[in-house]
Design a protein around this motif. Structure first.
Motif: not given
Length: 562
Positions: A64-74
């Protein structure tokens, strides 16, 4: 279509798209600018490790590729760097208060706290976990060995081995229930740096303090290390045994359960004659097989995992979702087993019996002969025994065949002997049990002074196996002579103080006042040999198992035998 980049973050590899990578890079740059040079590298490493953990929690698979969504959540969890500047004392104080409030609401994780440890840090870890002073935990561990006969000491050592130590800053924050964000990581690292600086400034005092340590403390540290090494070896040995026996048991349970699940296609004769389960056969075998695997197999599986953890260092967890799902399934299976157990207990909760009495008309001087006989249609020898066997009779009817027949010899005050047949069974009520006992087919025959008893009984298969049995009571008046055949011994359940039946069909017994005496049994204590030779003089020779006596006229010679 965005470009994908592979990065190494906190020792883990991730695939991240280009936009997300640029935002994550800008975030790290901002964090670095907000930190003072003192301890910056250690803080950045801890932040990277924490962000790597958060990414792992959000990825469903390795590709799975990390997207902006995961970055924002972190970033939302970790916080913006400008929100957590702790350069001024007021800001730090206000943050400490707000963090204290949030720490009360965040769940803690159990670690060993070696920073505040006396031995292994177990008590300190439990103190953080339950938010109490570790002193009370230590007092409990000190007192409990006198109450539990040393069991608590073993428990402490096991906990020492199983509970991980809080090594990283993130783990130390998680141990105390504090949010793992930039501010708390920076604060924790600065506290460590301040502690090191304080020790450097007070180096002389520290040296004096170390010199003043007692020998008992040093011995204690040495012994703790020694005990830890010993019990690590013991844990490995115990782990080997647990893994071996748990794996063998789990394999047997799975094979047995699967065989029971697919046994519905087998004939009823095979199932009844070869399967012995705690539950009635009204409960389908496939259900019993599933419950066997779930109710016993799941605990054995967890035991196997425990053994593997003792053997394998840093073994990866099976996951909370899988763990709690198995626990929920096990609880449901235990509830089902308990319910079926209550149903089974209710089905055999009452006893019932049917009694038939017949007199034996014989002359007072006659000897009563008692004989056991069998049916060669069901067995080829009187010595074949069956507690309960599914079979067919001569008319091809489905029946249960059993040799659970018991014979009892008793004394009576009546003038003539009589026989009493008691057929018994169990059921869900007294009437149900009595009806089942009435359906037991048992035959016997009385011909003058002869009683012929079947060594078996039958009942229809529809009556089910409900502990059916037959008890034959033979009542004998005082002075009656009785001669049982040699097979009666196998079915005799008389009180041996009243009637001790020998293994021979030639022995005759007489009923006396308090017991039954054998009339022609040999005396085991007096196997004598008498020889009389009267050619020259009367010579008497007498020998038993203890001595040899030779007597001639008035002289007697005793020879002791060894």
């Amino acid at each position: 279509m965005n470009k994908t980049i592979s990065i190494n973050l906190g020792g883990f590899f991730f695939h991240i798209d280009e936009d997300a990578y640029q935002k994550l890079t800008r975030y790290f740059d901002a964090v670095k600018r907000s930190l003072s040079p003192e301890g910056r590298d250690e803080i950045i490493n801890d932040i990277e490790s924490r962000i790597a953990e958060l990414f792992q929690e959000r990825l469903k698979n390795e590709s799975q590729v990390i997207s902006l969504k995961e970055i924002d959540e972190v970033i939302t969890i970790m916080g913006q760097p400008e929100d957590y500047k702790i350069d001024e004392e007021t800001t730090y104080s206000s943050f400490s208060q707000s963090n204290s409030k949030s720490s009360n609401s965040k769940s803690r994780r159990l670690y060993r706290d070696k920073d505040n440890a006396i031995l292994g840090g177990v008590a300190s870890g439990f103190g953080h976990y339950f938010n109490i002073d570790p002193l009370w935990i230590r007092i409990l561990f000190i007192i409990s060995p006198f109450i539990s006969f040393g069991t608590s000491l073993v428990i402490y050592l096991i906990l020492w081995i199983l509970i991980p130590e809080a090594l990283t800053t993130s783990q130390k924050l998680e141990m105390k229930g504090e949010p793992i964000n930039i501010s708390n990581i920076e604060k924790k690292v600065k506290e460590g740096i301040d502690d090191i600086a304080s020790k450097i400034n007070n180096l002389d005092h520290q040296k004096i303090s170390n010199t003043a340590k007692t020998g008992v403390s040093q011995i204690g540290n040495t012994l703790s290390t020694l005990f830890l090494s010993i019990f690590k070896v013991m844990a490995k040995i115990i782990g080997v045994f647990i893994v071996f026996f748990a794996s063998m048991t789990l394999l047997s349970i799975i094979i047995g359960g699967i065989f029971m699940i697919f046994s519905s296609s087998l004939p009823d004769t095979f199932i009844f004659n070869h399967f012995h389960t705690p539950f009635d056969f009204d409960i389908p075998m496939w259900i019993q097989g599933i419950l066997l695997i779930l109710s016993i197999g799941i605990p054995v599986f967890f035991l196997l995992i425990l053994g593997l953890k003792l053997l394998v260092t840093n073994m990866k967890s099976i996951g909370n979702y899988f763990k709690y799902s198995l626990l929920a399934i096990w609880i449901v299976s235990i509830i089902c087993v308990s319910y079926l157990g209550v149903v089974q207990a209710t089905a055999i909760g009452f006893d019932g019996k049917t009694v038939k009495k017949e007199q034996v008309f014989m002359q007072p001087t006659d000897t009563l002969f008692v004989r056991m006989q069998y049916n060669n249609y069901y067995a080829k020898s009187i010595n074949e025994r069956e507690r309960g066997k599914y079979t067919h009779d001569e008319n091809n009817n489905e029946i249960i065949y059993s040799t659970k027949v018991r014979v009892h010899f008793l004394k009576t005050d009546e003038n003539i002997p009589f026989i009493q047949i008691e057929k018994s069974a169990t059921g869900k009520s007294h009437n149900d049990a009595k009806n089942r006992s009435e359906k037991i087919k048992y035959n016997f025959d009385i011909q003058s002074n002869r009683i012929n008893l079947d060594n078996y009984f039958t009942t229809n298969f529809k009556n089910k196996f409900r502990d059916q049995e037959v008890n034959v009571y033979i009542y004998l008046p005082k002075g009656t002579y009785v001669k049982p055949d040699m097979y009666v011994k196998n079915y005799d359940r008389s009180d041996n103080d009243f009637f001790d039946l020998k293994h021979d069909s030639n022995y005759v017994y007489k009923v006396e006042e308090y017991d039954v005496k054998c009339q022609n049994c040999p005396n085991d204590d007096d196997d004598d040999i008498n020889i009389n030779d009267s050619i020259n003089e009367n010579v008497s020779i007498r020998m038993n198992d203890k001595e040899l006596k030779i007597k001639a006229t008035n002289d007697e010679v005793n020879i002791q035998l060894k």
